[in-house]
Structures are given as C-alpha cells and as structure tokens.
Motif scaffolding. Structure first.
Motif, mmCIF file in Angstrom:
data_model
loop_
_atom_site.group_PDB
_atom_site.id
_atom_site.type_symbol
_atom_site.label_atom_id
_atom_site.label_comp_id
_atom_site.label_asym_id
_atom_site.label_seq_id
_atom_site.Cartn_x
_atom_site.Cartn_y
_atom_site.Cartn_z
ATOM 1 N N UNK A 69 0.900 -1.050 -0.091
ATOM 2 C CA UNK A 69 -0.016 -0.020 -0.034
ATOM 3 C C UNK A 69 0.908 1.214 -0.016
ATOM 4 N N UNK A 70 0.448 2.383 -0.387
ATOM 5 C CA UNK A 70 1.048 3.597 -0.656
ATOM 6 C C UNK A 70 1.092 4.280 0.839
ATOM 7 N N UNK A 71 2.230 4.912 1.201
ATOM 8 C CA UNK A 71 2.286 5.527 2.466
ATOM 9 C C UNK A 71 1.780 6.898 2.176
ATOM 10 N N UNK A 72 1.468 7.795 3.240
ATOM 11 C CA UNK A 72 0.608 9.259 2.847
ATOM 12 C C UNK A 72 1.563 10.149 2.039
ATOM 13 N N UNK A 73 2.645 9.940 1.588
ATOM 14 C CA UNK A 73 3.208 10.679 0.524
ATOM 15 C C UNK A 73 3.122 10.026 -0.966
ATOM 16 N N UNK A 74 2.367 8.788 -0.902
ATOM 17 C CA UNK A 74 2.458 8.230 -1.986
ATOM 18 C C UNK A 74 3.295 7.170 -2.648
ATOM 19 N N UNK A 75 4.269 7.049 -1.553
ATOM 20 C CA UNK A 75 5.250 6.140 -1.843
ATOM 21 C C UNK A 75 5.245 4.585 -1.373
ATOM 22 N N UNK A 76 5.903 3.567 -2.153
ATOM 23 C CA UNK A 76 5.679 2.361 -1.508
ATOM 24 C C UNK A 76 7.205 1.637 -1.357
ATOM 25 N N UNK A 77 7.420 1.350 0.042
ATOM 26 C CA UNK A 77 8.584 0.664 0.278
ATOM 27 C C UNK A 77 8.575 -0.625 1.169
ATOM 28 N N UNK A 78 9.854 -1.105 1.328
ATOM 29 C CA UNK A 78 9.735 -2.338 2.090
ATOM 30 C C UNK A 78 11.450 -2.362 2.458
#
Length: 156
Positions: A69-78
């Motif tokens: 899912x995207x974070x509040x800033x619109x980024x996806x990361x692991x």
C-alpha cells in the motif's frame, strides 16, 4: 560404466539436497509494521565476514508476490535495518537501512540481496566471535500479510 556415473551423480544430488542451508529466520505472517526478528546463529564464515565490514548484505526470499500500500506521501517501500549484540549484550543498531526493490506497488516473488550500512555498530562488536543479529523490516503498508525468509547474512 554408465551405472557408476549415474550412481555418483545421484549421490551428489542427494547430498546437495540434504545439505541445503536452513534459513536464518522464517516470517510467516508479517503484517507490515516494524518489528525485530532475531536471526538464528550465524555460520562461522558469516561472523568472520562482519569483522572488517562497512556494510552487510542480507538475502531475503519471498515465495509469493507482496502487494504494498502507499504511504501518506504516495510512496511504496519495504526496508530493513540491522542490530547486533556482541558478547557484552549491548544493543547496537545501524543508523541506515536497505530496501527491497519495488516495481509498481509490489515485490515480485524471488530472492533479493539487501545491502545496509553498518554505521552505528562499533567495530569491536562486529569483530566479536559471538554475534546476535536481529533485522527489523518495515513497509509503507501491505494489502495482505507477507511471508519471507532471511537466508544469509554477509559482511562487505
């Protein structure tokens, strides 16, 4: 002669299958929130590789695709960070982390090498013969619980 060759090849294949390394950690239902995962005892060559390392590479395997899912800033990361406890049992945490490659909003099934700097962990601890390594995964968010293994740790 063919039988001898086939027998030797069969023995070699069985030996490789039985000798396959067990993962250092198996996470069955990771929910995407930060947590520490204590790794099993590292092999001697991995401990030795940490003594002069400036960074560490962990090998992570995802058997299935992971939807993020995207974070509040619109980024996806692991990402992962690392902590090390030597024989003094003091907690030493790296100040930087490393990320698993994300394409679109997912991580494809497969094996990935994640490199992390070892800044924040004293050389004395990294050179200690006793190592208790923990890794901390974190994500932007997951659509469903993920499963992964930590297969290897190696100093660089």
């Amino acid at each position: 002669m063919k039988r001898v060759s086939l027998l030797l090849m069969s023995v070699a294949l069985v030996s490789m299958a039985l000798g396959a390394a067990k993962p250092l950690a198996t996470v069955a239902k990771y929910d995407g929130k930060f947590q520490w995962i204590k790794l099993a005892t590292l092999p001697a060559d991995a401990v030795k590789s940490l003594a002069s390392a400036k960074s560490v590479t962990i090998t992570v395997t995802f058997k299935r695709e992971v939807k993020l899912k995207k974070d509040p800033g619109g980024n996806t990361w692991f990402t992962f960070i690392l902590a090390d406890q030597g024989s003094d049992w003091k907690w030493n945490q790296s100040t930087g982390g490393g990320g698993v490659p994300v394409k679109g909003n997912s991580i494809k099934a497969g094996t990935y090498k994640v490199m992390m700097p070892l800044t924040g962990i004293p050389k004395k601890v990294l050179g200690d013969k006793m190592q208790v390594i923990s890794v901390g995964p974190n994500t932007s968010g997951l659509s469903a619980p993920a499963a992964f293994t930590i297969d290897q740790v190696k100093g660089q």
